[in-house]
Design an enzyme around this catalytic site. Structure first.
Site, PDB file in Angstrom:
ATOM      1  N   SER A  40       0.817  -1.211   0.000  1.00 41.53           N
ATOM      2  CA  SER A  40       0.000   0.000   0.000  1.00 41.53           C
ATOM      3  C   SER A  40       0.857   1.270   0.000  1.00 41.53           C
ATOM      4  O   SER A  40       1.793   1.409   0.788  1.00 41.53           O
ATOM      5  CB  SER A  40      -0.932   0.019   1.212  1.00 41.53           C
ATOM      6  OG  SER A  40      -1.641   1.250   1.261  1.00 41.53           O
ATOM      7  N   SER A  56      -0.630   4.198   0.578  1.00 38.59           N
ATOM      8  CA  SER A  56      -1.344   5.176   1.404  1.00 38.59           C
ATOM      9  C   SER A  56      -0.458   5.767   2.498  1.00 38.59           C
ATOM     10  O   SER A  56      -0.515   6.987   2.742  1.00 38.59           O
ATOM     11  CB  SER A  56      -2.601   4.547   2.005  1.00 38.59           C
ATOM     12  OG  SER A  56      -3.559   4.295   1.001  1.00 38.59           O
ATOM     13  N   LYS A  84     -13.718  -4.036   2.864  1.00 39.13           N
ATOM     14  CA  LYS A  84     -14.555  -2.854   2.654  1.00 39.13           C
ATOM     15  C   LYS A  84     -16.022  -3.086   3.006  1.00 39.13           C
ATOM     16  O   LYS A  84     -16.673  -2.223   3.606  1.00 39.13           O
ATOM     17  CB  LYS A  84     -14.434  -2.374   1.204  1.00 39.13           C
ATOM     18  CG  LYS A  84     -13.088  -1.731   0.875  1.00 39.13           C
ATOM     19  CD  LYS A  84     -13.092  -1.179  -0.536  1.00 39.13           C
ATOM     20  CE  LYS A  84     -11.782  -0.475  -0.843  1.00 39.13           C
ATOM     21  NZ  LYS A  84     -11.786   0.140  -2.182  1.00 39.13           N
ATOM     22  N   ASP A  90     -13.792   6.458  -2.502  1.00 39.29           N
ATOM     23  CA  ASP A  90     -13.274   5.885  -3.748  1.00 39.29           C
ATOM     24  C   ASP A  90     -13.886   6.553  -4.974  1.00 39.29           C
ATOM     25  O   ASP A  90     -13.195   6.814  -5.965  1.00 39.29           O
ATOM     26  CB  ASP A  90     -13.533   4.383  -3.806  1.00 39.29           C
ATOM     27  CG  ASP A  90     -12.526   3.570  -3.005  1.00 39.29           C
ATOM     28  OD1 ASP A  90     -11.402   4.067  -2.784  1.00 39.29           O
ATOM     29  OD2 ASP A  90     -12.858   2.441  -2.603  1.00 39.29           O
ATOM     30  N   GLY A 136     -16.029  -5.793 -13.020  1.00 38.59           N
ATOM     31  CA  GLY A 136     -15.907  -6.226 -11.640  1.00 38.59           C
ATOM     32  C   GLY A 136     -17.206  -6.010 -10.900  1.00 38.59           C
ATOM     33  O   GLY A 136     -18.128  -5.343 -11.394  1.00 38.59           O
ATOM     34  N   GLY A 163     -16.246  -4.171  -3.984  1.00 32.04           N
ATOM     35  CA  GLY A 163     -16.434  -2.856  -3.394  1.00 32.04           C
ATOM     36  C   GLY A 163     -15.936  -1.736  -4.270  1.00 32.04           C
ATOM     37  O   GLY A 163     -16.571  -0.674  -4.379  1.00 32.04           O
ATOM     38  N   ARG A 199     -23.102 -11.894  -9.011  1.00 26.64           N
ATOM     39  CA  ARG A 199     -22.562 -10.747  -8.274  1.00 26.64           C
ATOM     40  C   ARG A 199     -22.785  -9.453  -9.055  1.00 26.64           C
ATOM     41  O   ARG A 199     -23.082  -8.413  -8.469  1.00 26.64           O
ATOM     42  CB  ARG A 199     -21.067 -10.928  -8.007  1.00 26.64           C
ATOM     43  CG  ARG A 199     -20.741 -12.016  -7.004  1.00 26.64           C
ATOM     44  CD  ARG A 199     -19.340 -11.837  -6.462  1.00 26.64           C
ATOM     45  NE  ARG A 199     -19.261 -10.711  -5.532  1.00 26.64           N
ATOM     46  CZ  ARG A 199     -18.117 -10.147  -5.132  1.00 26.64           C
ATOM     47  NH1 ARG A 199     -16.966 -10.577  -5.614  1.00 26.64           N
ATOM     48  NH2 ARG A 199     -18.132  -9.142  -4.282  1.00 26.64           N
ATOM     49  N   MET A 214      -8.022   0.643 -11.825  1.00 25.69           N
ATOM     50  CA  MET A 214      -7.922   1.002 -10.410  1.00 25.69           C
ATOM     51  C   MET A 214      -6.644   0.463  -9.761  1.00 25.69           C
ATOM     52  O   MET A 214      -6.267   0.903  -8.684  1.00 25.69           O
ATOM     53  CB  MET A 214      -9.147   0.494  -9.652  1.00 25.69           C
ATOM     54  CG  MET A 214     -10.427   1.232 -10.004  1.00 25.69           C
ATOM     55  SD  MET A 214     -11.763   0.723  -8.913  1.00 25.69           S
ATOM     56  CE  MET A 214     -13.014   1.937  -9.324  1.00 25.69           C
ATOM     57  N   TYR A 218      -2.690   0.122  -9.224  1.00 27.62           N
ATOM     58  CA  TYR A 218      -1.569   1.042  -9.447  1.00 27.62           C
ATOM     59  C   TYR A 218      -0.205   0.368  -9.332  1.00 27.62           C
ATOM     60  O   TYR A 218       0.816   1.035  -9.418  1.00 27.62           O
ATOM     61  CB  TYR A 218      -1.636   2.234  -8.479  1.00 27.62           C
ATOM     62  CG  TYR A 218      -1.599   1.878  -7.012  1.00 27.62           C
ATOM     63  CD1 TYR A 218      -0.409   1.605  -6.360  1.00 27.62           C
ATOM     64  CD2 TYR A 218      -2.770   1.834  -6.271  1.00 27.62           C
ATOM     65  CE1 TYR A 218      -0.366   1.296  -5.011  1.00 27.62           C
ATOM     66  CE2 TYR A 218      -2.751   1.523  -4.922  1.00 27.62           C
ATOM     67  CZ  TYR A 218      -1.545   1.254  -4.297  1.00 27.62           C
ATOM     68  OH  TYR A 218      -1.523   0.942  -2.965  1.00 27.62           O
TER      69      TYR A 218
END
Length: 265
Positions: A15, A17, A67, A103, A129, A132, A157, A205, A207
């Site tokens: 991550s 973040s 999530k 998001d 997809g 979440g 789904r 989405m 990276y």
């Protein structure tokens, strides 16, 4: 007292973040830290949230696979999080848990930055997809006026997402009309890019790597592409405000994130 926040997911070592939020924390001179948390399973995530309720955490960004559980554990949730059926942000306040989803805002910020000529209003967009991330994308794009279609390997789904958000399940034929195709899968999608419009925009989405096979193939076709790092930074801004009570400092966090990725562009 030092504020403690972080990002929770599994796996979590990759991550970025903490790089983004850490740079903002340092620039703002805050007495705060932003850490990685890697609960092994759902029970471990509950324990982490309980720590927040007890006051040892200010808040958490949440990534896969927690999530949907994050939303379920919250005492209150934003309209956006409820619409998405998932939350990527939990804020702890006096034993209560508030859930939100940033998001979608990240996705729209990324599109504005890297595909500024795209207006999705009234246009067909396809989201690949049904997790979440896909829910957040579909909700944000629908709110922007797009005609949203979803595709997923497990049709059930996809149908559940479509029913919840009031969008459509589409077949491969919809790709030929799409102004935008968003990959919300964790793997390269199995679609024929030759079927896309010459002015279609591709967004991934993911990276890591920054230039995914999906985006690389799109660029080879001359299509405009939007990377997952732009979305990550876009969703981090409102998260930072919620966690620390101030706007992120004006800082080129993309450069720091690219350095952490080992990328140059």
């Amino acid at each position: 007292m030092t504020l403690v926040a972080g990002v929770a997911g599994q796996p979590i070592a990759h991550s970025l973040s903490p790089v983004i939020h850490g740079a903002w924390i340092a620039a703002a001179g805050l007495d705060a830290v932003y850490e990685r948390f890697g609960p092994a399973d759902a029970a471990g995530f509950v324990e982490l949230v309980d720590r927040g309720r007890a006051g040892s955490l200010r808040g958490l960004n949440v990534t896969s696979p927690f999530k949907e559980q994050a939303l379920a554990l919250a005492d209150e949730a934003s309209e956006t999080a409820r619409a998405c059926g998932a939350a990527n942000l939990l804020v702890f306040d006096n034993g209560r848990v508030r859930a939100d989803s940033t998001d979608g805002r990240g996705l729209m910020a990324a599109l504005a930055e890297q595909a500024s000529g795209l207006d999705v209003s009234g246009r067909t967009v396809v989201v690949l997809g049904a997790g979440g991330a896909a829910r957040a994308a579909a909700a944000a794009l629908k709110a922007a006026g797009a005609e949203v279609g979803v595709r997923n390997r497990t049709v059930e789904r996809a149908q559940a997402l479509a029913d919840d958000l009031g969008v459509a399940v589409v077949d491969a034929g919809a790709l030929g009309q799409a102004a935008l195709v968003v990959n919300a899968l964790s793997v390269p999608p199995a679609i024929d890019l030759a079927a896309l419009r010459d002015d279609a925009v591709l967004m991934d989405m993911t990276y890591k790597p920054l230039l995914t096979p999906f985006l690389a193939e799109g660029r080879a076709r001359g299509l405009t592409t939007v990377d997952g790092l732009a979305m990550l930074i876009g969703q981090a801004g409102p998260s930072f405000r919620a966690l620390f009570g101030i706007a992120p400092p004006a800082l080129d966090v993309r450069a720091a994130a690219l350095a952490a990725l080992g990328e140059t562009a």
